[in-house]
Design a protein around this motif. Structure first.
Motif, PDB file in Angstrom:
ATOM      1  N   SER A  77     -55.162  -4.480  47.554  1.00 10.02           N
ATOM      2  CA  SER A  77     -55.432  -5.909  47.495  1.00 10.02           C
ATOM      3  C   SER A  77     -56.542  -6.197  46.490  1.00 10.02           C
ATOM      4  O   SER A  77     -57.580  -5.539  46.495  1.00 10.02           O
ATOM      5  CB  SER A  77     -55.835  -6.391  48.887  1.00 10.02           C
ATOM      6  N   THR A  78     -56.324  -7.178  45.606  1.00  7.59           N
ATOM      7  CA  THR A  78     -57.362  -7.548  44.644  1.00  7.59           C
ATOM      8  C   THR A  78     -58.478  -8.280  45.384  1.00  7.59           C
ATOM      9  O   THR A  78     -58.255  -8.752  46.502  1.00  7.59           O
ATOM     10  CB  THR A  78     -56.810  -8.471  43.534  1.00  7.59           C
ATOM     11  N   PRO A  79     -59.676  -8.381  44.774  1.00  2.89           N
ATOM     12  CA  PRO A  79     -60.774  -9.080  45.457  1.00  2.89           C
ATOM     13  C   PRO A  79     -60.391 -10.507  45.872  1.00  2.89           C
ATOM     14  O   PRO A  79     -60.946 -11.058  46.805  1.00  2.89           O
ATOM     15  CB  PRO A  79     -61.880  -9.103  44.401  1.00  2.89           C
ATOM     16  N   ILE A  80     -59.406 -11.059  45.184  1.00  3.18           N
ATOM     17  CA  ILE A  80     -58.984 -12.417  45.490  1.00  3.18           C
ATOM     18  C   ILE A  80     -57.894 -12.452  46.563  1.00  3.18           C
ATOM     19  O   ILE A  80     -57.442 -13.499  46.990  1.00  3.18           O
ATOM     20  CB  ILE A  80     -58.526 -13.112  44.188  1.00  3.18           C
ATOM     21  N   GLY A  81     -57.490 -11.261  47.001  1.00  4.41           N
ATOM     22  CA  GLY A  81     -56.540 -11.202  48.111  1.00  4.41           C
ATOM     23  C   GLY A  81     -55.083 -11.064  47.699  1.00  4.41           C
ATOM     24  O   GLY A  81     -54.185 -11.164  48.520  1.00  4.41           O
ATOM     25  N   LYS A  82     -54.832 -10.841  46.406  1.00  3.46           N
ATOM     26  CA  LYS A  82     -53.454 -10.670  45.967  1.00  3.46           C
ATOM     27  C   LYS A  82     -53.037  -9.213  46.156  1.00  3.46           C
ATOM     28  O   LYS A  82     -53.802  -8.299  45.871  1.00  3.46           O
ATOM     29  CB  LYS A  82     -53.338 -11.060  44.496  1.00  3.46           C
ATOM     30  N   TRP A 105     -54.594  -1.134  32.173  1.00  3.40           N
ATOM     31  CA  TRP A 105     -55.249  -1.099  33.492  1.00  3.40           C
ATOM     32  C   TRP A 105     -56.281   0.020  33.593  1.00  3.40           C
ATOM     33  O   TRP A 105     -57.285  -0.135  34.273  1.00  3.40           O
ATOM     34  CB  TRP A 105     -54.212  -1.041  34.615  1.00  3.40           C
ATOM     35  N   GLU A 112     -64.610  -1.321  35.328  1.00  2.83           N
ATOM     36  CA  GLU A 112     -65.139  -1.987  36.518  1.00  2.83           C
ATOM     37  C   GLU A 112     -65.672  -1.003  37.551  1.00  2.83           C
ATOM     38  O   GLU A 112     -66.635  -1.283  38.241  1.00  2.83           O
ATOM     39  CB  GLU A 112     -64.040  -2.826  37.161  1.00  2.83           C
TER      40      GLU A 112
END
Lengths: 133, 161
Positions: A77-82, A105, A112
């Motif tokens: 899950s991405t930090p934004i929830g995707k 990527w 990061e």
């Protein structure tokens, strides 16, 4: 001198023939091997890279698993929830077949998490790890 | 003569129901932001977050954002120049100030400067003023950029309640 040329030629022809038979993932590995002047890649080192914490990157993403999760066969899950498709090739067979996407990527995510780009050796190790998952 | 009250009443009730429904749907038109249809833009802008509708920001904002992808809200979202140029063109062509295609610019009307965060636009703030703090912090929401957490039709452009 002649021997060196012969070895280079043989190595080149072997890697060339493997790459024409094998898929894009194997091609990528071959490229990383050349760039890393590597004697081989290790799934174990790849796993360590995947799971360990770094402190050179962003505090919210100290490890690959921060977003990808600790289970390689489960979605992340991405930090934004995707949702992110599972990194394991056995679960997401379409993964790592577009070299430009893989490089994109690696570039973003290594920056990061590690605070720097990954080396060809690290990329090869990691790819070997997820291909076996 | 026998007047069939029952069917007439039922018919009237149904009619009122449909009118109310239609009204709601029409009001919903005001909360519609044409979703991204371009596959490249969908892929590149929609991997980490919802590919936000281009009509949510003016062209100048998109241009600025696309020129600074290396520091994209604190993340490295860099792209090769060719891909970035294609995406920029799409975003600018469908931006809030692109008239009809920009959904009339209803989210950015009167906005000056070069806004970057959709969630800081005055109209956005106004529309969300009733959302309590705990809801933003909910584990399924976490960030104001996570539109789909509440607007289930967001990916289709529908931002009704």
């Amino acid at each position: 001198m002649n021997r060196t040329i012969a070895i280079v030629f043989i190595t080149a022809s072997i890697s060339f023939s493997t790459s024409s038979i094998a898929g894009p993932r194997e091609d990528l590995l071959a490229q990383y091997a050349v760039a890393a002047k590597s004697s081989g890649f290790s799934a174990e080192r790849g796993q360590t890279l995947h799971t360990r914490n770094f402190n050179g990157g962003k505090p919210v993403t100290p490890a690959c698993t921060s977003c990808h999760g600790s289970d390689t066969r489960a979605p992340g899950s991405t930090p934004i929830g995707k949702s992110i498709e599972a990194v394991a090739v056995s679960v997401t067979p379409s993964r790592y077949t577009d070299p430009a996407k893989v490089e994109k990527w690696f570039r973003r995510n290594c920056t990061e998490v590690l605070g720097r780009e990954c080396t060809p050796q690290e990329k090869g190790d990691w790819l070997t790890f997820v291909m076996g998952q | 003569m026998n007047i069939p009250y029952r069917p007439i009443t039922l018919g009237l009730i149904a009619l009122v129901f449909y009118v109310l429904l239609l009204e709601r749907a029409m009001a919903g038109g005001g909360h519609f932001y044409t979703p991204v249809t371009d596959p490249l833009v969908k892929e590149e802008c929609g991997s980490c977050h919802l590919a936000f509708a281009p009509s949510m920001l003016p062209a100048r904002s998109w241009q600025h954002m696309m020129g600074n992808l290396k520091t994209h809200f604190g993340d490295d979202a860099s792209l090769d120049a060719d891909t970035a140029a294609k995406i920029t063109r799409y975003l600018v062509d469908n931006a809030a100030d692109a008239g009809e295609r920009g959904d009339g610019g209803k989210l950015t009307r009167g906005v000056a400067g070069v806004p970057q965060r959709i969630t800081e636009l005055p109209k956005w703030v106004r529309e969300h003023r009733e959302v309590p703090d705990w809801e933003w912090r909910h584990k399924d929401v976490r960030t104001k950029a996570n539109c789909v957490a509440c607007h289930v039709g967001a990916a289709q452009g529908n931002y009704d309640e």
